[in-house]
Design a protein around this motif. Sequence first.
Motif: not given
Length: 161
Positions: A45-63
């Motif tokens: 709660e009350c957190f934000t995510n100013p940077v959010c990357r999610f590649e919805p593929t196998s071996c995709g990056e999450i940051y």
Amino acid sequence: MNTILSADPQTDAGLVITRTIAAPRAAVFAAWTNQDYLAKWWGPECFTNPVCRFEPTSCGEIYIEMCAPDGTIYPMRGEVLEIKAPSRIIFAASALDAERRPMFTTITTVTLEEMHGRTGLRVQAKVDAIYSSDATHCIEGMPAGWSQSLDRLTALVTGTA
């Protein structure tokens, strides 16, 4: 909701949370895999995510960079290990310290079950490796953090956010 946690990576099943969400499975899957939606609910709660990357593929990056109300940034990075639309996502993720070094790694399995217009959600986050003594505090906060995140996810997909 069912929550179980132990921090022993050798013997523990990890954190397990189950919920039933009053939204279609496709909407819940999209909230997990679309980085714009993910940025709206990821974190306590009350957190934000100013940077959010999610590649919805196998071996995709999450940051993701979670920003606390006091402005502290909590980064995490990972990789999608398996994705099967619209029922399953498995990813590895590491919380990073101030120097961007991994403190610990979890393997998270998200299972979505169709339930006549509702979605059965099961999240299992298992600690896979611990690299830092600072990890203990973070691991102890996982039940509350995941519960709050899933509250935010539920509010987003049910339109009560």
